[in-house]
Design an enzyme around this catalytic site. Structure first.
Site, mmCIF file in Angstrom:
data_model
loop_
_atom_site.group_PDB
_atom_site.id
_atom_site.type_symbol
_atom_site.label_atom_id
_atom_site.label_comp_id
_atom_site.label_asym_id
_atom_site.label_seq_id
_atom_site.Cartn_x
_atom_site.Cartn_y
_atom_site.Cartn_z
ATOM 1 N N CYS A 1 50.329 6.879 -6.334
ATOM 2 C CA CYS A 1 50.108 5.456 -6.627
ATOM 3 C C CYS A 1 49.390 5.313 -7.969
ATOM 4 O O CYS A 1 48.444 6.040 -8.257
ATOM 5 C CB CYS A 1 49.267 4.844 -5.509
ATOM 6 S SG CYS A 1 49.089 3.051 -5.647
ATOM 7 N N HIS B 1 56.251 1.021 0.368
ATOM 8 C CA HIS B 1 55.036 1.291 -0.418
ATOM 9 C C HIS B 1 54.599 0.013 -1.157
ATOM 10 O O HIS B 1 53.419 -0.342 -1.178
ATOM 11 C CB HIS B 1 55.314 2.435 -1.407
ATOM 12 C CG HIS B 1 54.170 2.802 -2.307
ATOM 13 N ND1 HIS B 1 53.546 4.025 -2.257
ATOM 14 C CD2 HIS B 1 53.557 2.106 -3.294
ATOM 15 C CE1 HIS B 1 52.571 4.052 -3.159
ATOM 16 N NE2 HIS B 1 52.565 2.907 -3.811
ATOM 17 N N GLU B 2 55.591 -0.699 -1.726
ATOM 18 C CA GLU B 2 55.262 -1.916 -2.499
ATOM 19 C C GLU B 2 54.832 -3.067 -1.603
ATOM 20 O O GLU B 2 53.850 -3.756 -1.907
ATOM 21 C CB GLU B 2 56.458 -2.343 -3.357
ATOM 22 C CG GLU B 2 56.937 -1.295 -4.363
ATOM 23 C CD GLU B 2 55.804 -0.599 -5.078
ATOM 24 O OE1 GLU B 2 55.925 0.606 -5.327
ATOM 25 O OE2 GLU B 2 54.763 -1.238 -5.351
ATOM 26 N N HIS C 1 51.345 -2.850 -0.512
ATOM 27 C CA HIS C 1 50.371 -3.300 -1.519
ATOM 28 C C HIS C 1 50.091 -4.802 -1.375
ATOM 29 O O HIS C 1 48.977 -5.261 -1.621
ATOM 30 C CB HIS C 1 50.870 -3.040 -2.944
ATOM 31 C CG HIS C 1 50.553 -1.665 -3.481
ATOM 32 N ND1 HIS C 1 49.290 -1.116 -3.487
ATOM 33 C CD2 HIS C 1 51.356 -0.740 -4.057
ATOM 34 C CE1 HIS C 1 49.332 0.088 -4.025
ATOM 35 N NE2 HIS C 1 50.566 0.337 -4.390
HETATM 36 O O1 LIG Z 1 53.005 0.936 -6.068
HETATM 37 C C1 LIG Z 1 53.612 1.583 -6.946
HETATM 38 N N1 LIG Z 1 53.029 2.548 -7.636
HETATM 39 O O2 LIG Z 1 51.758 2.804 -7.362
HETATM 40 C C2 LIG Z 1 53.710 3.260 -8.709
HETATM 41 C C3 LIG Z 1 53.462 4.753 -8.690
HETATM 42 N N2 LIG Z 1 53.982 5.379 -7.475
HETATM 43 C C4 LIG Z 1 55.311 5.637 -7.368
HETATM 44 O O3 LIG Z 1 56.107 5.298 -8.205
HETATM 45 C C5 LIG Z 1 55.716 6.359 -6.125
HETATM 46 C C6 LIG Z 1 55.695 7.742 -6.097
HETATM 47 C C7 LIG Z 1 56.090 8.406 -4.943
HETATM 48 C C8 LIG Z 1 56.501 7.719 -3.808
HETATM 49 C C9 LIG Z 1 56.540 6.328 -3.865
HETATM 50 CL CL1 LIG Z 1 57.058 5.456 -2.499
HETATM 51 C C10 LIG Z 1 56.149 5.640 -5.018
HETATM 52 CL CL2 LIG Z 1 56.159 3.920 -5.073
HETATM 53 NI NI NI Z 2 51.273 2.122 -5.402
#
Ligand SMILES: O=CN(O)CCNC(=O)c1cccc(Cl)c1Cl
Ligand code: NI
Length: 183
Positions: A110, A153-154, A157
């Site tokens: 993240c 994941h988003e 948030h």
């Molecule tokens: O909320 C977004 N971020 O924090 C951006 C950085 N992380 C990534 O791109 C990322 C990396 C691995 C697995 C997932 Cl699922 C994601 Cl989302």
């Molecule tokens: Ni993130």
């Protein structure tokens, strides 16, 4: 342009709040912000630009991560099945999901977390998401694989949930039951 200076880090309480719905039709300001979020992802995946501006790569970004507690996310990536996803979305909502779980064998990272947090992050294997896109169209996406993981994941948030909240404290690499690795 959004750079790492605009990304709030894990000690910031905004990351633990429930973000507010965006009133539609979206304001020009919110549309511009969503455009900038999508641009960050594209820039962060461009070797030259990412190096020049010190951008950590990302496949998704949520508005609270740039200090804005609004239900807006951007995603930009190619899935393993060659499908490509590039969206700026308002008010994304998971309207249904599989019982089956899935996880990335590499774990997750993240932009708001400046450290490695090892462990499997169990998520739904398949989800259906409804949202309004940057052109104000209502869209419905049926997602699986890596795309399902990223969108969860988003959307987490927007609900004040971080990926490490899902990692088993006692055994971070415990295979979540009836879960399969996406990659
Ligand atoms: O909320 C977004 N971020 O924090 C951006 C950085 N992380 C990534 O791109 C990322 C990396 C691995 C697995 C997932 Cl699922 C994601 Cl989302
Ligand atoms: Ni993130």
């Amino acid at each position: 342009m959004i750079t790492m200076d605009d990304i709030v880090r894990e000690e910031n309480p905004i990351l633990y709040q429930v973000a507010k719905e965006v009133t539609l039709p979206a304001s020009q300001e919110d549309i511009d912000t969503l455009q900038d979020m999508l641009m960050y992802l594209k820039n962060s995946q461009d070797e030259e630009i990412a190096t020049k501006y010190g951008l950590r790569p990302g496949v998704g970004l949520a508005a609270p991560q740039i200090g804005l507690s609004k239900r807006m996310i951007a995603v930009h990536f190619d899935d393993f099945d060659e499908k490509s996803y590039s969206y700026g979305l308002f008010n994304p909502k998971i309207i249904s999901h599989s019982v089956e779980k899935a996880y990335l064998s590499t774990g997750e990272g993240c932009l708001s977390v400046d450290r490695e947090v090892p462990g499997y992050v169990p998520r739904y294997a398949r989800i259906t998401v409804k949202a309004t896109d940057i052109d104000e169209n209502e869209i419905k996406l049926r997602l699986r694989g890596f795309a399902a993981i990223v969108f969860q994941h988003e959307i987490d948030h927007l609900n004040g949930v971080m990926f490490f909240d899902h990692i088993d404290k006692d055994d971070p690499f415990k295979i979540p039951e009836d879960a399969k690795p996406v990659d």
